[in-house]
Enzyme design. Sequence first.
Site, PDB file in Angstrom:
ATOM      1  N   ASN A 190       0.861  -1.177   0.000  1.00 46.54           N
ATOM      2  CA  ASN A 190       0.000   0.000   0.000  1.00 46.54           C
ATOM      3  C   ASN A 190       0.901   1.231   0.000  1.00 46.54           C
ATOM      4  O   ASN A 190       1.428   1.624   1.038  1.00 46.54           O
ATOM      5  CB  ASN A 190      -0.901  -0.023   1.245  1.00 46.54           C
ATOM      6  CG  ASN A 190      -1.857   1.150   1.277  1.00 46.54           C
ATOM      7  OD1 ASN A 190      -1.827   2.017   0.391  1.00 46.54           O
ATOM      8  ND2 ASN A 190      -2.704   1.178   2.273  1.00 46.54           N
TER       9      ASN A 190
ATOM     10  N   HIS B  44     -12.508   2.551  -0.197  1.00 47.27           N
ATOM     11  CA  HIS B  44     -12.493   1.518   0.859  1.00 47.27           C
ATOM     12  C   HIS B  44     -13.199   0.231   0.420  1.00 47.27           C
ATOM     13  O   HIS B  44     -13.635  -0.564   1.258  1.00 47.27           O
ATOM     14  CB  HIS B  44     -13.217   1.994   2.143  1.00 47.27           C
ATOM     15  CG  HIS B  44     -12.510   3.086   2.879  1.00 47.27           C
ATOM     16  ND1 HIS B  44     -13.192   4.036   3.591  1.00 47.27           N
ATOM     17  CD2 HIS B  44     -11.202   3.357   3.034  1.00 47.27           C
ATOM     18  CE1 HIS B  44     -12.334   4.871   4.149  1.00 47.27           C
ATOM     19  NE2 HIS B  44     -11.106   4.477   3.826  1.00 47.27           N
TER      20      HIS B  44
ATOM     21  N   GLU C 107      -7.546  -5.346   4.735  1.00 45.80           N
ATOM     22  CA  GLU C 107      -7.454  -5.098   3.296  1.00 45.80           C
ATOM     23  C   GLU C 107      -6.273  -5.853   2.687  1.00 45.80           C
ATOM     24  O   GLU C 107      -6.328  -6.296   1.549  1.00 45.80           O
ATOM     25  CB  GLU C 107      -7.305  -3.591   3.041  1.00 45.80           C
ATOM     26  CG  GLU C 107      -8.580  -2.825   3.344  1.00 45.80           C
ATOM     27  CD  GLU C 107      -8.352  -1.363   3.664  1.00 45.80           C
ATOM     28  OE1 GLU C 107      -7.829  -1.069   4.761  1.00 45.80           O
ATOM     29  OE2 GLU C 107      -8.703  -0.507   2.833  1.00 45.80           O
TER      30      GLU C 107
ATOM     31  N   ARG D 214      -2.313  -1.928  -3.747  1.00 48.10           N
ATOM     32  CA  ARG D 214      -3.579  -1.239  -3.523  1.00 48.10           C
ATOM     33  C   ARG D 214      -3.622  -0.003  -4.420  1.00 48.10           C
ATOM     34  O   ARG D 214      -2.678   0.790  -4.426  1.00 48.10           O
ATOM     35  CB  ARG D 214      -3.674  -0.815  -2.061  1.00 48.10           C
ATOM     36  CG  ARG D 214      -4.924  -0.031  -1.798  1.00 48.10           C
ATOM     37  CD  ARG D 214      -4.862   0.673  -0.469  1.00 48.10           C
ATOM     38  NE  ARG D 214      -6.091   1.413  -0.264  1.00 48.10           N
ATOM     39  CZ  ARG D 214      -6.167   2.548   0.408  1.00 48.10           C
ATOM     40  NH1 ARG D 214      -5.088   3.065   0.940  1.00 48.10           N
ATOM     41  NH2 ARG D 214      -7.312   3.167   0.558  1.00 48.10           N
TER      42      ARG D 214
ATOM     43  N   ARG E  24     -11.191  15.284   6.837  1.00 44.46           N
ATOM     44  CA  ARG E  24     -11.994  15.610   5.646  1.00 44.46           C
ATOM     45  C   ARG E  24     -13.424  15.956   6.052  1.00 44.46           C
ATOM     46  O   ARG E  24     -13.970  15.350   6.976  1.00 44.46           O
ATOM     47  CB  ARG E  24     -12.039  14.408   4.696  1.00 44.46           C
ATOM     48  CG  ARG E  24     -10.700  14.098   4.087  1.00 44.46           C
ATOM     49  CD  ARG E  24     -10.748  12.815   3.263  1.00 44.46           C
ATOM     50  NE  ARG E  24      -9.671  11.942   3.645  1.00 44.46           N
ATOM     51  CZ  ARG E  24      -9.613  10.645   3.351  1.00 44.46           C
ATOM     52  NH1 ARG E  24     -10.565  10.078   2.659  1.00 44.46           N
ATOM     53  NH2 ARG E  24      -8.590   9.919   3.746  1.00 44.46           N
TER      54      ARG E  24
END
Length: 398
Positions: free
Chosen positions: A8, A178, A383, A89, A238
Amino acid sequence: MAKVMAVNAGSSSLKFKLYEMPAEQVICSGIADRIGHDDGIFEIRFNGNKIRKIVPMPNHAVGVQMLLEALISEKIINNLDEIEGIGHRIVMGGKFYSHSVLFDKEAENKIEDLCDLAPLHNKAHLVGYRAFKAVLPNVRSVAVFDTAYHQTMEPVDYIYPVPYEYYEQYDIRRYGAHGTSHQYLAQEGAKFLKGIEHPRIISCHLGSGASITAIRDYKCVATSMGLTPLGGIMMGTRCGDIDPSVMKFACEKTGKSVDEMYQIFNKQSGLLGISGISNDTRDILKASDTGDKRAILANDLFVRRVADFIGQYYVRLGGADLIIFSAGIGENVGFYREKICDAIGEALGIKIDRVLNGPLRGVEAVISTPDSKVKVVVIPTDEEVMIARDTYSILGLK
Ligand code: AMP
């Protein structure tokens, strides 16, 4: 058995996890962090050991080089040839990818073209991919897209009510993010849904980035993040969904450019912007415990937004059989789970067991009471294992 690396790569970090597949056994994991700095960090964990070095880390290639050297010098593997596949990823696959693919030249070009939609993320992923390619040119890679799982959404769930030509000409639409996590959570959630014919799941990935997905029959129906990972619920830094006029009005009032304000919406809003303290719920909880008004407001806003999305998706799915909490906040912080369940409890007939919910940290558990109308569970997301699984299967490894 085959060794597969899940990667990642972000703009200033590169996380890795080496798996023995198909056993899904983690051989080592770690991170090259603070890339671009003189005091970069390289950390690797294996066999109960941890090595941490502060070193100049000018670019991703140095991080990859350090990783490969450590694999040999620490005898984690005997030979680099043992690595048979690398899974990367990729945040943005746009409309092109509804599943993971071989990371060939064509995929590389497409991911490059998609940088427009996720400039910070996709560029960094490509840098990471190329850094591995340079030192392990013969090892095949797989691209695993965060957006792929959400490609089952219907137009009514992904089209924005702006001029339709923007969708046709510029691919402006909801893509979500996601997806790898939500897919993993749905698959893991299956064990709580035995005997239910068309299961309806609402999965809440609540980390520093956060999103909620409505899932029916294990497929995504709707998701909260939008064109980019800025949309949806409020997050660590965010803002999530806001009236688009805020952009124009705030630019006019502050004299900042659209680019500057966009950065502020991405990096200085959310929990950080409201609390003025931190994007990390650990700091915010400490402050709210002492009565800090803005920390309390930040918590309230976060809970409200998550509760509203769950309510919306409950209606969208015609009910729910399972609500899943996951990621840093969802897995570790009973406070938010309890507040969110309290906010939706009366309308949806949800009751949680405060004792079960209380001390949980990063473990899988049912937190609802037996008479709750919807089962509520905590499932730690993974993940990386999804990346390793797709890499193993797409490369046809044995
Ligand atoms: P993630 O992006 O999934 O790694 O989640 C990271 C975020 O989870 C942090 O920024 C914190 O807000 C939150 N978090 C993680 N662990 C804890 C904890 N033990 N207590 C409170 N918040 C936590």
